[in-house]
Every structure is written in C-alpha cells, then in structure tokens.
Design a protein around this motif. Structure first.
Motif, PDB file in Angstrom:
ATOM      1  N   VAL A  85       0.821  -1.204   0.000  1.00 49.76           N
ATOM      2  CA  VAL A  85       0.000   0.000   0.000  1.00 49.76           C
ATOM      3  C   VAL A  85       0.863   1.266   0.000  1.00 49.76           C
ATOM      4  O   VAL A  85       0.364   2.355   0.182  1.00 49.76           O
ATOM      5  N   CYS A  87       3.181   2.266   2.151  1.00 46.77           N
ATOM      6  CA  CYS A  87       3.188   2.940   3.446  1.00 46.77           C
ATOM      7  C   CYS A  87       4.577   3.410   3.843  1.00 46.77           C
ATOM      8  O   CYS A  87       4.733   4.143   4.799  1.00 46.77           O
ATOM      9  N   LEU A  89       6.865   1.928   5.365  1.00 45.33           N
ATOM     10  CA  LEU A  89       7.417   1.417   6.626  1.00 45.33           C
ATOM     11  C   LEU A  89       8.702   0.653   6.381  1.00 45.33           C
ATOM     12  O   LEU A  89       9.636   0.684   7.174  1.00 45.33           O
ATOM     13  N   ALA A 103       4.154   7.225  -2.784  1.00 48.63           N
ATOM     14  CA  ALA A 103       2.802   6.687  -2.789  1.00 48.63           C
ATOM     15  C   ALA A 103       1.882   7.552  -3.632  1.00 48.63           C
ATOM     16  O   ALA A 103       2.190   8.688  -3.958  1.00 48.63           O
ATOM     17  N   GLU A 116      -6.190   2.534   0.605  1.00 52.85           N
ATOM     18  CA  GLU A 116      -6.465   3.837   0.012  1.00 52.85           C
ATOM     19  C   GLU A 116      -5.304   4.284  -0.868  1.00 52.85           C
ATOM     20  O   GLU A 116      -5.475   5.068  -1.770  1.00 52.85           O
ATOM     21  N   ARG A 117      -4.116   3.824  -0.535  1.00 53.68           N
ATOM     22  CA  ARG A 117      -2.956   4.286  -1.280  1.00 53.68           C
ATOM     23  C   ARG A 117      -2.205   3.112  -1.886  1.00 53.68           C
ATOM     24  O   ARG A 117      -2.445   1.955  -1.523  1.00 53.68           O
ATOM     25  N   PRO A 140       3.518  -4.374   7.068  1.00 53.69           N
ATOM     26  CA  PRO A 140       2.291  -4.809   7.741  1.00 53.69           C
ATOM     27  C   PRO A 140       1.399  -5.670   6.855  1.00 53.69           C
ATOM     28  O   PRO A 140       0.399  -6.191   7.320  1.00 53.69           O
ATOM     29  N   PHE A 141       1.731  -5.785   5.576  1.00 58.51           N
ATOM     30  CA  PHE A 141       0.844  -6.528   4.681  1.00 58.51           C
ATOM     31  C   PHE A 141       1.518  -7.723   4.028  1.00 58.51           C
ATOM     32  O   PHE A 141       0.991  -8.252   3.059  1.00 58.51           O
TER      33      PHE A 141
ATOM     34  N   ASP B 105      -5.556   2.176  10.963  1.00 58.44           N
ATOM     35  CA  ASP B 105      -5.061   1.964   9.606  1.00 58.44           C
ATOM     36  C   ASP B 105      -3.815   2.819   9.354  1.00 58.44           C
ATOM     37  O   ASP B 105      -3.666   3.432   8.305  1.00 58.44           O
ATOM     38  N   PRO B 107      -0.891   2.229   8.281  1.00 54.30           N
ATOM     39  CA  PRO B 107      -0.124   2.141   7.043  1.00 54.30           C
ATOM     40  C   PRO B 107      -0.676   3.005   5.922  1.00 54.30           C
ATOM     41  O   PRO B 107       0.072   3.460   5.078  1.00 54.30           O
ATOM     42  N   VAL B 108      -1.973   3.240   5.876  1.00 54.31           N
ATOM     43  CA  VAL B 108      -2.506   4.075   4.810  1.00 54.31           C
ATOM     44  C   VAL B 108      -2.847   5.478   5.312  1.00 54.31           C
ATOM     45  O   VAL B 108      -3.387   6.278   4.579  1.00 54.31           O
ATOM     46  N   LYS B 140     -15.493   6.752   4.320  1.00 53.67           N
ATOM     47  CA  LYS B 140     -14.223   7.453   4.337  1.00 53.67           C
ATOM     48  C   LYS B 140     -13.398   7.104   3.124  1.00 53.67           C
ATOM     49  O   LYS B 140     -13.623   6.055   2.538  1.00 53.67           O
ATOM     50  N   PRO B 141     -12.483   7.919   2.716  1.00 55.55           N
ATOM     51  CA  PRO B 141     -12.265   9.276   3.190  1.00 55.55           C
ATOM     52  C   PRO B 141     -13.220  10.222   2.479  1.00 55.55           C
ATOM     53  O   PRO B 141     -13.624   9.966   1.352  1.00 55.55           O
ATOM     54  N   ASP B 151     -11.441  11.798   7.824  1.00 54.40           N
ATOM     55  CA  ASP B 151     -11.655  10.382   8.070  1.00 54.40           C
ATOM     56  C   ASP B 151     -12.251  10.286   9.473  1.00 54.40           C
ATOM     57  O   ASP B 151     -11.538  10.361  10.467  1.00 54.40           O
ATOM     58  N   ARG B 154     -11.194   7.914  12.417  1.00 53.43           N
ATOM     59  CA  ARG B 154      -9.955   8.122  13.174  1.00 53.43           C
ATOM     60  C   ARG B 154     -10.105   9.185  14.246  1.00 53.43           C
ATOM     61  O   ARG B 154      -9.220   9.344  15.080  1.00 53.43           O
ATOM     62  N   ARG B 216      -1.720  14.723   0.297  1.00 54.31           N
ATOM     63  CA  ARG B 216      -2.161  13.359   0.512  1.00 54.31           C
ATOM     64  C   ARG B 216      -1.191  12.336  -0.097  1.00 54.31           C
ATOM     65  O   ARG B 216      -0.927  12.336  -1.295  1.00 54.31           O
ATOM     66  N   PHE B 217      -0.672  11.503   0.751  1.00 56.32           N
ATOM     67  CA  PHE B 217       0.207  10.390   0.357  1.00 56.32           C
ATOM     68  C   PHE B 217       1.486  10.838  -0.347  1.00 56.32           C
ATOM     69  O   PHE B 217       2.118  10.060  -1.059  1.00 56.32           O
ATOM     70  N   ARG B 220       6.282  10.422   3.732  1.00 56.88           N
ATOM     71  CA  ARG B 220       6.285  10.078   5.149  1.00 56.88           C
ATOM     72  C   ARG B 220       7.300  10.981   5.836  1.00 56.88           C
ATOM     73  O   ARG B 220       8.249  11.443   5.193  1.00 56.88           O
ATOM     74  N   TRP B 222       9.804  10.399   7.423  1.00 60.88           N
ATOM     75  CA  TRP B 222      11.220  10.013   7.261  1.00 60.88           C
ATOM     76  C   TRP B 222      11.691  10.181   5.824  1.00 60.88           C
ATOM     77  O   TRP B 222      12.856   9.969   5.535  1.00 60.88           O
ATOM     78  N   ASP B 223      10.773  10.536   4.936  1.00 56.29           N
ATOM     79  CA  ASP B 223      11.189  10.792   3.554  1.00 56.29           C
ATOM     80  C   ASP B 223      11.554  12.255   3.346  1.00 56.29           C
ATOM     81  O   ASP B 223      12.014  12.628   2.263  1.00 56.29           O
ATOM     82  N   ARG B 245      10.736  17.214  -0.196  1.00 54.66           N
ATOM     83  CA  ARG B 245      11.081  15.859  -0.612  1.00 54.66           C
ATOM     84  C   ARG B 245      11.608  15.910  -2.036  1.00 54.66           C
ATOM     85  O   ARG B 245      10.965  16.491  -2.905  1.00 54.66           O
ATOM     86  N   ASP B 246      12.697  15.287  -2.282  1.00 54.11           N
ATOM     87  CA  ASP B 246      13.305  15.251  -3.610  1.00 54.11           C
ATOM     88  C   ASP B 246      13.412  16.648  -4.201  1.00 54.11           C
ATOM     89  O   ASP B 246      13.050  16.876  -5.354  1.00 54.11           O
TER      90      ASP B 246
END
Ligand code: SF4
Ligand code: SF4
Ligand code: SF4
Ligand code: SF4
Ligand code: FES
Lengths: 182, 813
Positions: A85, A87, A89, A103, A116-117, A140-141, B105, B107-108, B140-141, B151, B154, B216-217, B220, B222-223, B245-246
């Motif tokens: 997805v 994520c 991680l 993503a 979603e992603r 996680p997946f 959720d 991870p997403v 959602k979303p 969302d 959450r 959105r997306f 992260r 750490w990126d 980022r980049d």
C-alpha cells in the motif's frame, strides 16, 4: 657477499642443532599426521561445485533478492491487486536506506492496491542492500518478502536499482532450494 | 494593557522540586522540568483548556481523584505524581478507550510517523485491547473541503478543530454532530469547510482524521526534510517550515513565532506552495525575437539583450514588486541610480502620489512603531482603512485573539465593511477615498466635545486606555497620513510603551524595499537621493516616450497598479522592457522584451522586513528549478553589463552592502536575525533613523478630492472602492489545489442599491465607466453603505485596476 653484521650484533641465538632422525621425522612424520584429516575425507568425494553450471541450494529462510507480492487470483490474465500500500514502513526500517517509496491514491478507475494508497514508485537499490530482511519484518501486509535468488550481479550500478515492476515480476527461480534434511 | 506578570513558584513533580511560572498549566510546568505527560486536546494556542480527552491525568496529593494536568494551574507547594500505578492504569485505560473505535489503519494514514496517537499508544498504552466488538464505521475518506480530507473513524473527538473554527478563526463552521459514540465532526449542513484559515486544523488534529488533500500520500516524515523559511505571499510574513522531498516543496507548516504569526497560517500561505512546481513557472530566460515572439534563451543572450538598458542611460525607470528581498531592492536601486543614472524607481503599489520623504520618515519613526504582539495586548486597536483578512490575514486572527482573550477594545474605520466589524465596539464607514476627510474630523473631535460616531471614537481613543495601536493601510493618501501623524502625536503614541502605529503595506516586503532605497527621491535608510518620478509619473512619461527602458522586478504593472490603460500605453511606449518574473502574466507576455526567471520565496536567500520592522531571513529550502538564478546574481550581472561593478559576488555580500548603506541597520548580522527575526526599531542603531524635517504645509490641508469630490448620484452611479482579496495572487491561480478559490470580480453592493437596480445576490453584473466595462458577480453585503460599490482589484481578469474614476455604473447583465 657474506653477510657481515658488523660490530652491532653481539650474538645470534639459534635453536640447538637437531639430530638427523629428528629432522627426518619432522619432514615426513608431522606432514603425514597433518594429512590424516585430508586423506580420511578423500572418500567423501569433492565438495566444490562447478558454479555456475551447478548452484548451491539455499535454505528456505535464506534472504536473497526481494519479491513484491500480489493477491492471488489464480487467473493469469487478471493479476490480483498489489499487496503493497506504499506505506513506506519498509523504507523507514531499512538500515541501508536503500528503499524509495512514492505513494499515490487509488481511484475507483485506477485501483492498484487494496488500501487507500498504493506505491506509485517502489525502488530498492540492491547495490546498497545488506539483505538484513528488516523490510520484510516491517511490512504490515506481507507485501515484500526476501526470495532465494542471490545472483544479482550486473555491469552497471544503476541496473541494480530494482523497480516495482522488476520486483513484482515472477523471479526466475535460478537457485535450488535445499530439500528437507539435506 | 498590562502583559501577564511572571511570578515563579515551586512545586514537586515525581519527587523533584521544580520551578514554574504561576498560572501555567501543570502539563507545561512538567514538560519544562523534563517530565512528559501525554496529552491530546491541550493546545495553548487555542485558548483555555477544555479537558476533553482525559489523557493527561495525574495524581495530585491532597486531591482524591486524578486530575487533568492540562487544565490544572500549578500552585505553590503542589505535590504531583505522574508515574504512580494509579496514573499508569488510567493512561492505559484511556488509550484502550480511545482505540475502541479507532481503525488503526496507520499504514494508509497520512499522519503515520508523526501521529501523537501512535506515539502515545506506544509510550503509554498497554499494547493490547480487550475489545473484540465491531468498530463504529463511517464512509471514508471524505472531502471536508477541497483542501482537507476527513476520516471520521480516526477522530478521537478532542475538540481541537471545532475550537479553532469557533474561537480562533471565528468562522463558526465546524461543529460536533450527534452525541456519544456517534459524534462526528462536520459543518452544520454538510457544506464544505471553506474559510481563509481552514488549513490550520490539519496541523491541529492529533490524529489522521483531518489531512491535507494536496499533501495526501506525498511523503512520510522520514522521507522529508524540514526547512525554515518565511512566507512571502503577503505582508504578514508568517514563519513557515517547508517540507521538502526530492528537492520539491510538498507541504508548508507553521513555524510558531509569537512576534509574527502566533503559529497560524492562512490557506494561501499553506497551499500556494504548489505554484513553485507547476509548468506555468518560467524557468529559463525569455527573449523576444525579431518576430515578436518570446522564446527561451540562454543566460548570456538574455543578459546581452537586457544590457541594452545602457543605451537608455538617464531615461530608464524601474518598478519593484512586493516579493523582492531587501538585497534585490538595494541592488536594483543601485543599478538604476549608479548604473543608469536615473532616479525613477518606485516600489509603492496602489495609487501613491509623489513621495513626501519627511512624512514617510515621520511615519517610520522607531518610537512610533507598534509590534504585532502589541495588537493583542493594547487597550484599544483602531483598524484604519485596511481589511486585515485580505491585506494581512494573520493580523485578523491576532486582533480576534486580543478582543476575545484580553478584552482589547476594537474600533474599525474603513470604507469597506470589515470581517472584524462584529468584534468591534465601533465600526465607522467613510466614503471610498474619504479617509483624509474622516481623519480630519477625528482630529477635530479629539479636541472638541460633541456627539456622533466620530466623537465616540475620539472618546475611545482618548480615554479608553493608555495603549492605543492604530493599524493603518498603505492606501491612505498623503493628506490622510499627515493627519494620522498629528493624531498619533496628540494621543502621545510615540511616548507610550505598547502603543503606536502599524502599517499594513500592500506588498509583502514593502517596508524592507523602502528601507533599501527603492523609492523615488529616497535612498537606502530613507536618506536623501536624487529626485525621481513616482510610478504614476513613470507611466505617464513612458507613454509619452520620455522613458526608453522599463525594468520590472517581480511586478506586472497591469496587474498590480491602478490605471491599467495608462500602463498598457506605458509598456507599449517603452522601447525596452526588462522583467523578472516567476509566471508569465498578461502584461509581461505582451510587452516584455527580456524576462529573467525569478526565484520563489522558497528558493531565495536574503532578508525581508516585516511591517513592524522585524528583519527576517529567507533561506533557500530547495534548489532553483531549471535555469533559474538568484535575483541578486542576475542584478549584479546585469549591472556589470551596463558598466557598474557592484562588488557583489554572494548573497552575503549583498546583505553586507545593504547593512552598510542603511544607518539604522548598523551592526545587524544574519546570525543575529536568525530564525526568529530581529526588530530594528528595538535596537540601539534605531537612533540613526533620519529625523523628519518639518512636514510640508500642504500635506493635511483640508481640500481632499473626496471631501469635495462626487458622492453617489441620483442617476444610479455608485461611488467605487476597490479591495484586493486574499486570493488575488498569481500564485493562487496556478496552484492546482487552490483553483476553487481563484479570485474573480465580485462586486459588493449594498442591499438598498441592489434592490434599486434589481440585482440579486450572485447575479452577473456589468460595471461601466468611461467606456471601460467589467463583468462580475454581485455580492450583497449588508455592511456596504448605500451608494457605494466595492470592486476586486489585483485579479487576472475583469480587474478593477482598469478603472480610473471614482464613479461607476452598475447594471444587471
Ligand atoms: S534487506 Fe535490509 S537493507 Fe535490504 S532493503 Fe530490506 S531492510 Fe533494506
Ligand atoms: S512493501 Fe510493505 S512496508 Fe513497504 S511500502 Fe509496501 S506495504 Fe509498506
Ligand atoms: S477531527 Fe481531529 S482535531 Fe477534530 S476532534 Fe477529531 S481528532 Fe480532534
Ligand atoms: S497570512 Fe500572509 S504570510 Fe501568512 S501564510 Fe498567509 S499569505 Fe503567507
Ligand atoms: S489534554 Fe488534558 S484532557 Fe486532553
């Protein structure tokens, strides 16, 4: 010209001279004793193999080159959704910092993964990877796992950056798996 | 208004004696003493704590029940335990409880990695739950607005977003709907939450319930890397952190600075970063070929072409836009004065006439400058001839905060109704252009008893309290400014701490550019300089062919300055038009001969000056895209082509030259300015500010155009005023996320006039004057005085910049 140490050297200490018998034993006896292990194994045949014609089988938990997975559909024309997805991680867990994930959002018209992603870009720089397997643990997946392939050498560094398509493709299983008990 | 006093008391936290300022909340005192107490809903920026989440429970000896440390002020001798078994159990239970309906959720979820709920669950939760029942589900979303995704699964119902909407922005749009476990955040009738400050709730939300749609997306935590900077889209100059980022800016966050922005951003500053990375951006020099087409060129070719400026020695003029840095303004002024032997340079936007240097010096006198935080603690704030929400949005929030929390008495005197009218004790309307007349009557009322709203205001200013801050807009005419000075003098604002004047200029760095000497007849530090023509005079001279070359630094006069037709003729009349621009606006596309790509605010290295005199540093957060070069470098290279060696080889050298040239900046270094800025009026060097000479007698003479000028006429003509909406910026137009907000011609009418003309709210209307016709949409605002209409200026199409006369005819289309 004989070596003349001059006056600086006062005395050179040497071991006491050996007898002839002792010298002979030293030459043959000790050597044979050392060869005992080698000769005892000769009957087992050679252990070296003719790589690359022959390959060493790996253990099931061997950590070779990564694979990205899809959900299985059983239908070759309809590949399942990607498990990943996007994520990031795995990228966070990677101690070599060699994973790059960018993503994007799934839309009803363009659905790539189940969440979603999805990962629009997923790259692993295998020239940096230390094959620690942390990415696999972090996911996680169960989207990424370490495969068995260890034959990844290439001529240019940039070819070692594996893209998502390369990681998703069914890898050529070139490496035999060690059978149970083998 | 007295600022809160700081008295130290001591208390015991976890067996350690710690000191804290009386009145602080326990959770803050603990944090200062390195004891971490987890919390969700507490946010001092939002005002008094509400104790909604119960995450911050601690044990206080002598009180049988656990207490919420976010809403318990420290007391002398208090003994607090934050790690005893009871507290731990409570924390575990709260986490478990908050997660009962939380979808987990991560991870997403876009908040993942920077989510207080993740951190607190990890640090203070048990790691397991006993709840196996199905969770509550929402669709959602969903889009809460074009900028924010919601969302609801959450959401932990911490009230932060709702409090922001109700108590900070005071737009009253967000509410909690339903009760108990079914509670969710939304707007009253489900309409999108569109408001000038809506983006702040994204940063406030402690979970991933409210996330940014443009981000959105994208990345992260750490990126990415954060890079401190300053928003250059309006004079508020909010401190921001660019998320990079980049080598691309992917997000803008607030970088709290109590002296500037109080930790908030407007949506323009938060989302218009997208304009940095769009295709519309100019990234190579453009040169107009023989065929009349602009086409990309190399730097050498472009500099060569622009070097033709030298042929117009003595007949060149320059205009500079608000986004320029001090260094760029300084170098441009040098290029023009020393290199091209001309004094015709202007940086004032709006209908500024000839420069009255003494008046400008008097208004910029260090003793008279109020700071942004003075707005919050003053006894009285008078907003004069400006609309903070459009002209300097973040000040709108600051004024609301002062009124709500510190009981500041607010008065508004403006032509156009203000969004702050409801918070004001007194809101006075004068006719568009009638500010000089109004101020004179106010001055008179200060000395003479009487009745009426002007007298009420005079009484308020005189007797309402010591600290009076007057927030005035740059569009005030020269006579009005002179009167304002006399009023300030009469009220003794210069002698009082916490009182003074605060100008809201029209351009982001207007103050810094002025101080750097980009003014007709005024050099660096408001010093004397060879006389020069003002913008309007430049336009007339260029149209008449007296000016050969125009140098436009990050400004398109067709867009930014009044009298569009006049400028159209001026640009056509000039033989050479050299421009620096980030986007190809209309005027430049048609008239510029050479265009240098300009840096965005996230790429610049330099300094700017906040309207209250705070020097702030711009630092490049990203690499310049394409062929873009630094502004100072282009100006220095160009100067060389026209035969002037500026001696500037780095951004730092430009800064040092500026410091050396401006007497009241003496001793300033980039290190001293640092990340928080430094107010020069507070430094010792401020004494070097040149003293104003006697003000010209003509300034302030009573005959102003508006006083004797036309009023609304019976034949249906309306007196027109202009406004520049918060969204009227070319950056907004090219930011994909802000497409929905792009400013259009909205004609604000009074209900009476709308009735008379048969115009309904939202109807298409035509505005006509002397053959100029504009189309727009009518908006009926009850606060608009009958007989007036307000038109949007500074927009891309149908802009009121085309108008030159005070009267317009409005009709239904
Ligand atoms: S195996 Fe280790 S080093 Fe290689 S990609 Fe995964 S986490 Fe990174
Ligand atoms: S492989 Fe797993 S951990 Fe990495 S991005 Fe995809 S889902 Fe996340
Ligand atoms: S949406 Fe976020 S900020 Fe608003 S109440 Fe829910 S958790 Fe709090
Ligand atoms: S208020 Fe002005 S300076 Fe602040 S974020 Fe908005 S545009 Fe930028
Ligand atoms: S932080 Fe104290 S109750 Fe929420």
């Amino acid at each position: 010209m004989p070596y003349d140490p001059g006056k600086d050297v006062i005395e050179v200490v040497r071991h006491p001279p050996r007898s002839a018998a002792a010298s002979t034993y030293r030459i043959f006896g000790e050597t044979l004793r050392g060869m005992k292990t080698t000769l005892a194994r000769v009957v087992e045949g050679p252990l070296t193999i003719q790589y690359p014609e022959e390959k060493t089988p790996v253990y099931p938990r061997f950590r070779g080159r990564h694979k990205l997975h899809r959900f299985e559909t059983g239908d070759p024309d309809n590949p399942g959704l990607e498990k990943c997805v996007g994520c990031s991680l795995c990228a966070a867990a990677c101690p070599a910092d060699c994973i790059r994930v960018v993503a994007a959002e799934n839309t009803p018209e363009h659905r790539v993964s189940a969440g979603e992603r999805y990962a629009a870009v997923y790259e692993i720089n295998l020239s940096r990877c230390i094959f620690c397997g942390y990415c696999e643990v972090a996911c996680p997946f169960d989207a990424i796992t370490m495969g068995h392939d260890y034959e990844m050498s290439d001529y240019t560094r940039s070819d070692l950056i594996f893209t998502k398509e390369m990681l998703l493709a069914e890898p050529l299983e070139r490496t035999p798996l060690r059978a149970a008990g083998e | 208004m007295p600022r809160p006093e700081r008295k130290l008391i001591s208390l015991t936290i976890d067996g350690r004696e710690v000191q804290a300022v009386e009145g602080t909340m326990l959770v803050d005192a603990a944090r200062a003493a390195d004891v971490e107490i987890p919390y969700f809903c507490y946010e001092p920026k939002l005002g008094a704590p509400v104790g909604a989440c119960r995450m911050c429970l601690v044990e206080i000896e002598g009180i049988p029940k656990l207490q919420t440390s976010c809403s318990t002020p420290v007391r002398d001798g208090m003994v607090v335990n934050t790690t005893v078994e009871r507290v731990k159990e409570a924390q575990n239970s709260i986490v478990e409880f908050l997660l009962v309906n939380h979808p987990l959720d991560c991870p997403v979820c876009d908040k993942g990695g920077e989510c207080p709920l993740q951190d607190i669950t990890f640090g203070w939760g048990k790691g397991r739950t006993r709840v196996i029942e199905p969770k509550r589900h929402f669709v959602k979303p969903l889009a809460l607005s074009p900028l924010i995704a919601i969302d609801r699964e959450r959401c932990i119902l911490c009230y932060r977003c709702v409090r922001f909407s109700q108590e900070i922005a005071e737009d009253w749009q967000l509410i909690f709907t339903e009760r108990g476990a079914h509670t969710f955040v939304g707007t009253h009738d489900g309409h999108p939450y569109v408001a000038p400050f809506s983006g702040n709730i994204i940063e406030l939300c402690p979970v991933g319930a409210l996330t940014s749609r443009p981000y959105r997306f994208r990345a992260r935590p750490w990126d990415v890397e954060g890079s401190g900077g300053v928003c250059t889209l309006c004079p508020s100059q909010c401190n921001v952190e660019f998320t990079v980022r980049d080598d691309k800016v992917t997000r803008v966050l607030a970088r709290e600075n109590p002296g500037v922005d109080d930790g908030w951003l407007c949506d323009k500053g938060r989302f218009a970063y997208q304009a940095i990375h769009v295709d519309e951006r100019i990234t190579t020099p453009l040169v107009r070929g023989a065929d009349g087409e602009l086409r990309p060129a190399g730097w050498d070719e472009a500099l060569e072409a622009a070097g033709a400026l030298a042929e117009h020695r003595g007949r060149a003029a320059a205009l500079i836009g608000g986004q320029a840095s001090n260094e760029e303004a300084f170098l441009l002024a040098r290029l023009l004065r020393e290199g091209l032997g001309s004094g015709d340079i202007d940086s004032r936007l709006g209908a500024a006439g000839e420069l009255d240097l003494n008046l400008m010096r008097a208004l910029a006198a260090p003793a008279l400058q109020a700071s942004v935080s003075d707005l919050e603690f003053a006894h009285i704030v008078l907003v004069l001839g400006t609309e903070p929400i459009d002209d300097s949005p973040i000040l709108d929030l600051r004024i609301r905060k002062g009124v709500r929390r510190n009981g500041v008495k607010l008065a508004i005197a403006s032509a156009r109704p203000s969004a702050l009218d409801h918070n004001a004790k007194l809101a006075i309307r004068f006719a568009p252009g009638g500010e000089a007349e109004f101020l004179e009557s106010l001055e008179w009322a200060l000395g003479t008893p009487g009745s009426g709203e002007t007298h009420e205001l005079a009484a308020l200013l005189r007797d309402g309290g010591e600290e009076v801050v007057i927030l005035w807009g740059e569009s005030l005419s020269a006579p009005a400014r002179a009167t304002l000075l006399r009023i300030a003098d009469r009220l003794g604002l210069a002698e009082r701490q916490g009182a003074g004047l605060l100008e809201v200029p029209l351009g982001t760095n207007a103050r810094g550019i002025r101080e750097a000497g980009a003014l007709p007849g005024a050099g660096p530090g408001y010093g004397e300089a060879s006389p020069g023509r003002s913008a309007a005079q430049i336009a007339a001279a260029a149209a008449a062919g007296e000016i050969g070359a125009l140098h436009l630094f990050q400004i398109d006069p067709l867009r930014e300055l009044p009298d569009r037709d006049g400028w159209e003729r001026a640009l056509a009349g000039a033989k050479l038009v050299v421009a620096h621009a980030a986007t190809l606006t209309d005027g430049l596309a048609r008239h510029a001969d050479v265009i240098f790509p300009a840096e965005s605010g996230a790429e610049k290295d330099g300094t700017v000056v906040h309207p209250d005199g705070r020097l702030q540093r711009l630092r490049s957060a990203i690499r310049r895209p394409g062929e873009v070069r630094a502004g100072w470098q282009v100006l220095a290279d160009l100067a060389k082509r026209v035969g002037l060696d500026t001696g500037v080889l780095t951004a730092g050298m430009a800064f040092r030259q500026l410091i050396a040239a401006v007497p009241f900046y003496e001793g300033l270094t980039l290190e001293a300015i640092g990340g928080r800025g430094l107010r020069w009026p507070e430094t010792e060097a401020a004494a070097a500010m040149p003293a104003p000479g006697p003000l010209a007698a003509a300034a302030g003479a009573s005959a102003t155009p508006a006083a004797s000028g036309p009023r609304a006429e019976a034949n249906g003509h309306l007196l027109a005023g202009t406004y520049r909406s918060i969204w009227a910026a070319s950056e907004v137009e090219i930011s994909p996320a802000l497409r929905f907000a792009v400013a259009e011609q909205v004609v604000e009418l009074s209900p009476q006039d709308a009735d008379r003309l048969g115009i309904e709210d939202g109807a298409a209307v035509r505005v006509a004057q002397n053959g100029t016709r504009l189309r727009g949409r009518a908006a009926i605002r009850s606060g608009v005085p009958a007989g007036t209409a307000f038109l949007a200026a500074g927009i891309a199409e149908e802009s009121a910049n085309a108008l030159t006369e005070p009267l317009v005819e409005v009709s239904k289309l």
